[in-house]
Structures are given as C-alpha cells and as structure tokens.
Design an enzyme around this catalytic site. Structure first.
Site, mmCIF file in Angstrom:
data_model
loop_
_atom_site.group_PDB
_atom_site.id
_atom_site.type_symbol
_atom_site.label_atom_id
_atom_site.label_comp_id
_atom_site.label_asym_id
_atom_site.label_seq_id
_atom_site.Cartn_x
_atom_site.Cartn_y
_atom_site.Cartn_z
ATOM 1 N N ASP A 38 0.837 -1.203 0.000
ATOM 2 C CA ASP A 38 0.000 0.000 0.000
ATOM 3 C C ASP A 38 0.873 1.254 0.000
ATOM 4 O O ASP A 38 2.010 1.217 0.499
ATOM 5 C CB ASP A 38 -0.904 0.014 1.236
ATOM 6 C CG ASP A 38 -1.934 -1.108 1.205
ATOM 7 O OD1 ASP A 38 -2.284 -1.544 0.094
ATOM 8 O OD2 ASP A 38 -2.366 -1.542 2.284
ATOM 9 N N TYR A 66 6.904 -8.238 8.923
ATOM 10 C CA TYR A 66 6.530 -6.827 9.045
ATOM 11 C C TYR A 66 6.714 -6.360 10.481
ATOM 12 O O TYR A 66 6.646 -7.156 11.426
ATOM 13 C CB TYR A 66 5.057 -6.619 8.685
ATOM 14 C CG TYR A 66 4.672 -6.995 7.286
ATOM 15 C CD1 TYR A 66 4.593 -6.034 6.279
ATOM 16 C CD2 TYR A 66 4.353 -8.316 6.960
ATOM 17 C CE1 TYR A 66 4.220 -6.374 4.986
ATOM 18 C CE2 TYR A 66 3.982 -8.669 5.669
ATOM 19 C CZ TYR A 66 3.911 -7.696 4.688
ATOM 20 O OH TYR A 66 3.542 -8.033 3.406
ATOM 21 N N ASP A 80 -6.482 1.241 7.931
ATOM 22 C CA ASP A 80 -5.187 1.850 8.263
ATOM 23 C C ASP A 80 -5.393 3.342 8.539
ATOM 24 O O ASP A 80 -6.527 3.832 8.560
ATOM 25 C CB ASP A 80 -4.141 1.605 7.164
ATOM 26 C CG ASP A 80 -4.531 2.191 5.810
ATOM 27 O OD1 ASP A 80 -5.436 3.064 5.769
ATOM 28 O OD2 ASP A 80 -3.953 1.784 4.798
ATOM 29 N N ARG A 179 -3.170 -5.052 8.096
ATOM 30 C CA ARG A 179 -4.151 -4.098 8.636
ATOM 31 C C ARG A 179 -5.390 -4.835 9.161
ATOM 32 O O ARG A 179 -5.966 -4.446 10.171
ATOM 33 C CB ARG A 179 -4.514 -3.017 7.614
ATOM 34 C CG ARG A 179 -4.847 -3.480 6.245
ATOM 35 C CD ARG A 179 -4.765 -2.311 5.241
ATOM 36 N NE ARG A 179 -4.685 -2.803 3.887
ATOM 37 C CZ ARG A 179 -5.598 -2.561 2.954
ATOM 38 N NH1 ARG A 179 -6.656 -1.826 3.231
ATOM 39 N NH2 ARG A 179 -5.459 -3.044 1.747
#
Length: 306
Positions: A38, A66, A80, A179
C-alpha cells in the site's frame, strides 16, 4: 540487465509507481514487482529485472515479515491510518501486557481473514477498492493464511489511555493483510482498531539491510555500477529445494525434458529447482500430474549455460 533489486519502498508511492520510476532510471521495460505494498507502507519490495521477471511469483509466494503498529480506540474505512473513522470507542480500562500476549498467541498459526474493501482482491472480475470508491459493499470471500509468529515490541506492563497504540512484529504467509490483523487484535481486546504504521522488514530472503533507495539506484546507474548491486535470480529461489544436474542433462533441461524425481525429493509437493554443479538455476520443475515418478518443467529460466 538481469537480477533482483531489493528496493526500499518509500511512503506515498504505490508498487506500480516504483516500477514506473525504475523503468526510467534503468532504461529498461522488463521490470516487475513482487507483491503490492500500500502507498503508506514502506520497506522491502524486491524488483525483478530482465530474466528474473520469470521468477517473480516465487518471491511473492515466499514468507514475509513486518513491523506494525496497532491503534485501539477507533476503526477506519481502509483499516489503516489513511481512512475515514468508522467507529470510535474510548478505551475505558487498563489493558495488561498478559492480555495482549494472549491475544497475539491466539492469532498465531492458521487463521481466517476477510480481505478489506480497500484491497486489490478481485470479486466478479472487479478489484474491491473499485467497489469501495463507488460506495458499493460486496460480499468478500474469506481465506486462510498462516501467521508463523507475532511478537509484542513494547516493554510496558500496562496500557492505558483513551486510545492505545503498541508495536508488533509478524512473520506470515503470502496473502496476509496486516491491517486486517490489527483490526482482529483490537476486536479480540474488545475495541475498534486500525493499523497506524507498517514497515515490511523481509520478503523471501531479502531484508531491510539489503535494500536500496530510488535515489541510490539513480546514483549507481549514473556511475555505471548498478550491475554490482543486483542480486542473481538464484537468490530469490534459495528457499526452494534443489536438484543438481550434469551438463548432459542440462542440455535436455533447456529443451523441456521430463526428469525422474530424485529419491530425496519424492515427498516434496512444491516447485523444485534444477541447477548446475556451480549453482546456476536452469529451470523450475514440479511433479508431473499424470506420469508418476516424473517431474515436468514449469519454467525454463536459461536456454544456455552462462
């Protein structure tokens, strides 16, 4: 020009934007990325160049890691920080470290996720974000993903405040929405939540320390030394099983020959790399669907020994 360029994706650009910029910088069209990040997300984005574009899917299929931050107290349309607030609920109690650790443990292993409306998943041939932009909500197919580990990156023993934020590290399979995982953490704690920050720290064998910025790539290209930092396509296949072949068999491999399954790989269900004694990957094989004991080529990577 051939190889893998581990790019440090900056915030504000889509993965496609990065490819567009690199085509101009590197003066070549044969470039592809290995899984969408993203725009707000930064971190490891392996870029395949030249023949390496043939193996992009194997980087995409490999595990990822992550470091994210979940904020508890309100949820958003996009799950998000870029989205509009959907639900807000003040955190009216102190949350203990033990409670958060229990929630993270409960989300480890195989879990089921429903992709967010603002995602690139297709339903009836249309990407979900296209529906979302028109205000259309469609039924989204849930899917199973694997969470290998989640670690809390916060030393506090108690978490209090109207909103609460804490960082976590996660290793997961492809197709995982971090997310959505942040939202699930909040739900398990009893509050709306969203992912407030995210950095991809690893994709396949590439980590943040391997990555170059777009500015560094531009400088190396101007200096004529870009080829020195490109990783061989073999580095993207390091997580897959290998079978070593001699030069005589290599000639057959280049022409798409079937091969017998080596004894030590008979229990392997995924792709297998046929490589030379020097470690040069020639082709990707898989078990033949109809001929027992044989492998068929999925992709021939090199038509000549180099």
């Amino acid at each position: 020009m051939e190889g893998i360029l581990p790019l440090l994706k900056p915030a504000g650009l889509t993965s496609h934007d990065c490819v567009f910029k690199l085509r101009k910088i590197l003066k070549t069209k044969k470039i592809g990325h290995t899984g969408t990040l993203d725009p707000d997300v930064t971190g490891v984005l392996p870029i395949c160049i030249g023949k390496a574009t043939k193996i992009a899917e194997y980087i995409t299929d490999a595990g990822k890691a992550y470091e994210g931050e979940v904020t508890i107290g309100f949820s958003t349309t996009t799950e998000d920080a870029s989205g509009e607030v959907v639900e807000k609920e003040m955190v009216n109690r102190t949350i203990s470290r033990e409670e958060i650790l229990r929630v993270l443990q409960s989300l480890t292993g195989e879990i089921e996720q429903t992709p967010p409306m603002y995602s690139a998943v297709k339903v009836n041939g249309v990407r979900l974000y296209e529906y979302a932009r028109k205000g259309i909500v469609v039924e989204r197919p849930s899917r199973k993903v694997m969470i290998y580990s989640i670690n809390l990156l916060d030393e506090r023993t108690e978490f209090a405040g109207e909103t609460i934020s804490f960082r976590f590290q996660v290793s997961c399979s492809k197709g995982t929405y971090i997310r959505t995982l942040a939202v699930m953490i909040g739900e398990a704690l009893g509050f709306p939540a969203h992912m407030s920050k995210l950095v991809r720290t690893q994709s396949a064998s590439y980590t943040l320390t391997d990555c170059l910025t777009l500015e560094e790539v531009e400088r190396l290209m101007a200096e004529g030394s870009i080829s020195q930092v490109l990783r061989p396509l073999e580095s993207a296949l390091s997580h897959l099983p290998k079978m070593q072949i001699n030069d005589k068999v290599a000639e057959k491999v280049k022409n798409g020959a079937l091969l017998e399954i080596p004894e030590n790989l008979k229990t392997c269900d995924g792709p297998i790399i046929a490589e030379t004694a020097e470690g040069l990957a020639l082709a990707i094989y898989a078990k033949h669907p109809n001929k027992q004991g044989l492998l068929k080529p999925v992709k021939v990577l090199r038509n000549e020994l180099e």
